[in-house]
Write a protein that holds these residues in place. Structure first.
Motif, PDB file in Angstrom:
ATOM      1  N   THR A 129      36.692  46.680  40.415  1.00 29.02           N
ATOM      2  CA  THR A 129      35.820  47.660  41.051  1.00 29.02           C
ATOM      3  C   THR A 129      36.618  48.856  41.561  1.00 29.02           C
ATOM      4  N   PRO A 163      35.923  53.452  42.675  1.00 30.50           N
ATOM      5  CA  PRO A 163      35.171  54.672  42.373  1.00 30.50           C
ATOM      6  C   PRO A 163      35.504  55.194  40.979  1.00 30.50           C
ATOM      7  N   ALA A 164      34.687  56.111  40.481  1.00 32.34           N
ATOM      8  CA  ALA A 164      34.948  56.726  39.172  1.00 32.34           C
ATOM      9  C   ALA A 164      36.313  57.403  39.182  1.00 32.34           C
ATOM     10  N   GLU A 166      30.502  47.556  31.921  1.00 29.95           N
ATOM     11  CA  GLU A 166      29.907  47.765  33.239  1.00 29.95           C
ATOM     12  C   GLU A 166      28.699  46.859  33.402  1.00 29.95           C
ATOM     13  N   THR A 168      33.125  45.496  35.301  1.00 26.36           N
ATOM     14  CA  THR A 168      33.378  46.455  36.374  1.00 26.36           C
ATOM     15  C   THR A 168      32.110  46.773  37.151  1.00 26.36           C
ATOM     16  N   HIS A 180      30.965  50.006  40.243  1.00 27.87           N
ATOM     17  CA  HIS A 180      31.407  51.183  40.997  1.00 27.87           C
ATOM     18  C   HIS A 180      31.252  50.922  42.492  1.00 27.87           C
TER      19      HIS A 180
END
Length: 353
Positions: free
Chosen positions: A132, A134-135, A207, A230, A232
């Motif tokens: 995990t 952030p982008a 994702e 994954t 976010h």
């Protein structure tokens, strides 16, 4: 500048991570986390559309989806240069694109500071590993390194489902089947259901986006597969809560039980700006032991952080502890430590003490 080849070449030569192409702005590159331009030429919306059309031509892809929906994602391979992940979209009535650079080869984990404690999670034979962050935090690169380790050390069938494909894996000890959304399969859920009939040992799901996909992924893990995916989110407790919240209230206790049984590791990561202008990854590692499994099952995820902080002997590391260590080593400054902390107020107190 409207020569797409030259734009891509400049990005590679300057080790940019991303290229930003928007109207009324010069071509902008993200280099070591900082936005950089090499000329002042602002491109009109017409010039941007022409440039984006050239990208589609280079990728041998129709622009129809972008014009119909306002969004599109795909990959582009330029021999001798690099691979690129292209995201095109419409904004303020004109078109734009953000291009992520991806190496042809999976990077050496040591060279990009991915620790052995993260890599060894790939030695698991079954269950769920979730990466995990952030982008732009490097999740895709971490996934690629995990798959590469399995590929080099285990005889298995690895199936990856990605949108789009980024790193390409050559068959080594394992057989690697890589599927791209839209190009090879309709969507994540369709591909995931299909791959359960394709004798996988390891499934990489780019994702976990929705209820049905997460539900199917949990079922795949229960049947003895190793599933890597994954989200976010940032922080292990937040990740577990996010998964549970996707389910309707009547199904949340069931997913808690499933997670307690199948979830093995949550790896959270961020990229921090260092004092010398570089980027350094920092990782939180949560391994599901008996105590954490009980907390997940009983809905006490708020207590997980305290277990992580007291379980270093089991290979767990807390995000804020790792950030604090980088600060103590003089690699990051006060503001960056506070900005990236999961608990900024507590981080301020720890830094000042």
């Amino acid at each position: 500048m409207t020569d797409i080849n030259e734009i891509l070449k400049i990005a590679v030569e300057n080790k940019a991570s991303d290229i930003f192409i928007l109207s009324n702005l010069p071509i902008t590159y993200k280099i070591k986390g900082q936005m950089t331009t090499f000329d002042d030429q602002k491109l009109s919306s017409t010039e941007i559309l022409t440039l984006i059309e050239k990208i589609y031509t280079r990728a041998n892809r129709t622009i129809d989806k972008l014009k119909e929906t306002g969004d599109d994602d795909f990959s582009l391979s330029v021999p001798g240069l690099s691979r690129f992940r292209i995201s095109t979209y419409r904004q303020r009535g004109s078109y734009a694109s953000v291009i992520r650079l991806v190496s042809f080869n999976v990077p050496n984990p040591k060279e990009i500071n991915i620790p052995e404690s993260v890599l060894e999670t790939a030695d698991l034979q079954k269950g769920v590993i979730i990466v995990t962050g952030p982008a732009g935090s490097g999740k895709t690169t971490t996934l690629a390194c995990l798959i590469d380790r399995i590929n080099k050390n285990r005889r298995a069938h690895i199936i990856t489902v990605e949108d789009p494909l980024e790193y390409l894996h050559k068959n080594d000890k394992s057989i690697v089947s890589q599927r791209e959304i839209e190009t090879d399969t309709a969507d994540y859920l369709t591909a995931l259901r299909a791959c359960l009939r394709q004798s996988p040992d390891v499934i990489l799901l780019g994702e976990m986006r929705d209820y049905e996909t997460i539900k199917t992924a949990m079922t795949a893990a229960e049947t003895g597969h190793l599933l890597i995916s994954t989200l976010h989110t940032l922080g292990s407790a937040n990740t577990i809560d996010r998964i549970i919240d996707v389910f309707p209230p009547t199904a949340q206790q069931q997913i808690r039980v499933q997670l307690a049984q199948t979830l093995k590791v949550v790896i959270s990561q961020q990229l921090l700006r260092t004092k010398d202008g570089g980027l350094m990854p920092v990782f939180e590692i949560m391994k599901v032991n008996n105590a954490i499994a009980n907390m997940i099952r009983e809905g006490k995820t708020h207590q997980i952080d305290s277990v992580i902080h007291t379980s270093s002997k089991e290979g767990m590391t807390g995000m804020d502890n790792e950030i604090l260590e980088l600060y103590k080593k003089g690699m990051i400054d006060f503001d960056e430590a506070v900005r990236t902390a999961i608990n900024p107020d507590m981080m301020k107190k720890r830094l000042r003490s």
